[in-house]
Design an enzyme around this catalytic site. Structure first.
Site, PDB file in Angstrom:
ATOM      1  CE  LYS A 179      -2.768 -50.094  21.331  1.00 36.30           C
ATOM      2  NZ  LYS A 179      -1.970 -50.741  20.267  1.00 36.30           N
ATOM      3  CE1 TYR A 199       1.489 -46.211  19.645  1.00 38.82           C
ATOM      4  CE2 TYR A 199      -0.655 -45.386  18.992  1.00 38.82           C
ATOM      5  CZ  TYR A 199       0.120 -46.333  19.636  1.00 38.82           C
ATOM      6  OH  TYR A 199      -0.483 -47.407  20.258  1.00 38.82           O
ATOM      7  CG  ASN A 209      -1.932 -54.377  19.501  1.00 43.75           C
ATOM      8  OD1 ASN A 209      -2.566 -53.392  19.895  1.00 43.75           O
ATOM      9  ND2 ASN A 209      -0.666 -54.319  19.140  1.00 43.75           N
ATOM     10  CG  HIS A 242       0.254 -48.028  24.656  1.00 47.54           C
ATOM     11  ND1 HIS A 242       1.249 -48.058  23.700  1.00 47.54           N
ATOM     12  CD2 HIS A 242       0.738 -47.291  25.691  1.00 47.54           C
ATOM     13  CE1 HIS A 242       2.274 -47.335  24.131  1.00 47.54           C
ATOM     14  NE2 HIS A 242       1.996 -46.863  25.336  1.00 47.54           N
ATOM     15  CD  GLU A 281       4.192 -44.231  26.012  1.00 44.29           C
ATOM     16  OE1 GLU A 281       3.608 -45.002  26.806  1.00 44.29           O
ATOM     17  OE2 GLU A 281       4.799 -44.635  24.998  1.00 44.29           O
TER      18      GLU A 281
HETATM   19  O1  YYY Z   1       4.670 -51.112  21.615  1.00 48.54           O
HETATM   20  P1  YYY Z   1       3.725 -51.939  20.783  1.00 48.54           P
HETATM   21  O2  YYY Z   1       2.293 -51.491  20.891  1.00 48.54           O
HETATM   22  O3  YYY Z   1       3.868 -53.411  21.058  1.00 48.54           O
HETATM   23  O4  YYY Z   1       4.162 -51.791  19.239  1.00 48.54           O
HETATM   24  P2  YYY Z   1       4.741 -50.509  18.461  1.00 48.54           P
HETATM   25  O5  YYY Z   1       5.811 -51.017  17.554  1.00 48.54           O
HETATM   26  O6  YYY Z   1       5.080 -49.414  19.401  1.00 48.54           O
HETATM   27  O7  YYY Z   1       3.513 -50.079  17.543  1.00 48.54           O
HETATM   28  C1  YYY Z   1       2.442 -49.356  18.105  1.00 48.54           C
HETATM   29  C2  YYY Z   1       1.156 -49.891  17.548  1.00 48.54           C
HETATM   30  O8  YYY Z   1       1.115 -49.741  16.131  1.00 48.54           O
HETATM   31  C3  YYY Z   1       0.917 -51.380  17.773  1.00 48.54           C
HETATM   32  O9  YYY Z   1       0.462 -51.688  19.063  1.00 48.54           O
HETATM   33  C4  YYY Z   1      -0.110 -51.669  16.726  1.00 48.54           C
HETATM   34  C5  YYY Z   1       0.279 -50.748  15.584  1.00 48.54           C
HETATM   35  N1  YYY Z   1       1.004 -51.502  14.551  1.00 48.54           N
HETATM   36  C6  YYY Z   1       0.325 -51.877  13.401  1.00 48.54           C
HETATM   37  O10 YYY Z   1      -0.860 -51.560  13.261  1.00 48.54           O
HETATM   38  N2  YYY Z   1       0.979 -52.599  12.430  1.00 48.54           N
HETATM   39  C7  YYY Z   1       2.258 -52.943  12.594  1.00 48.54           C
HETATM   40  N3  YYY Z   1       2.882 -53.653  11.645  1.00 48.54           N
HETATM   41  C8  YYY Z   1       2.965 -52.571  13.749  1.00 48.54           C
HETATM   42  C9  YYY Z   1       2.306 -51.850  14.719  1.00 48.54           C
HETATM   43 MG    MG Z   2       5.249 -49.127  21.435  1.00 44.34          MG
END
Ligand code: YYY
Ligand code: MG
Length: 152
Positions: free
Chosen positions: A11, A51, A114, A117, A128
């Site tokens: 990212k 997303y 984070n 992805h 995707e």
């Molecule tokens: O698949 P993953 O990336 O681990 O998490 P997702 O639940 O698919 O959410 C996508 C993305 O959204 C996440 O990597 C960061 C962001 N996000 C966020 O900013 N705040 C949250 N509380 C949850 C997710």
């Molecule tokens: Mg995800």
């Protein structure tokens, strides 16, 4: 299935923090095969499809803003159980809960930054990969190290 594929993206924060090489190295080291790679500035259009399941979440607008704030490096990796294994290597969504040794556990600062992805299921990965890559951008190749005795 050794031909299983998944989509991994570094990212904008990961690119800006010069973490692309170290992220790639982890998947290479694990033995997975890189079959597609490109750097791009993502459009809101593509991200809203990527997303789509999150569009009602409170963090969705800031997620889109962050993901379009700079270039990303997106990759397709191939190998046995690659979806599940790379998810494990990437770690929990929230770096505070991600174990040390995972990408997010080692480099993550905040859930909204984070670093990477990774597709979360076989169906998700298929969707995707089709969204981010054209068929001709994905390359099949084999290691010539196995046929060293036939070098000419
Ligand atoms: O698949 P993953 O990336 O681990 O998490 P997702 O639940 O698919 O959410 C996508 C993305 O959204 C996440 O990597 C960061 C962001 N996000 C966020 O900013 N705040 C949250 N509380 C949850 C997710
Ligand atoms: Mg995800």
């Amino acid at each position: 299935d050794v031909r299983e594929r998944t989509l991994i993206a570094v990212k904008p924060d990961g690119v800006q923090r010069r973490l692309v090489g170290r992220v790639i190295q982890r998947f290479e080291q694990r033995g997975f095969k890189l079959v597609g790679l490109k750097m791009l500035q993502v459009s809101e259009e593509l991200l809203s499809q990527h997303y789509c399941e999150l569009r009602m979440k409170p963090f969705y607008p800031s997620l889109l803003h962050y993901m379009t704030s700079g270039p990303v490096v997106v990759m397709v990796w191939e190998g046995h159980n690659v979806v599940q294994t790379t998810r494990m290597m990437v770690g929990h969504t929230n770096p505070v809960e991600a174990r040390a040794g995972t990408v997010r556990g080692d480099f993550g600062i905040h859930v909204s930054r984070n670093v990477v992805h990774a597709s979360d299921s076989l169906e998700g990965a298929k969707r995707e990969i089709q969204l981010w890559f054209q068929g001709k951008e994905l390359l099949n190749w084999d290691s010539s190290a196995l046929s060293v005795w036939s070098y000419s």
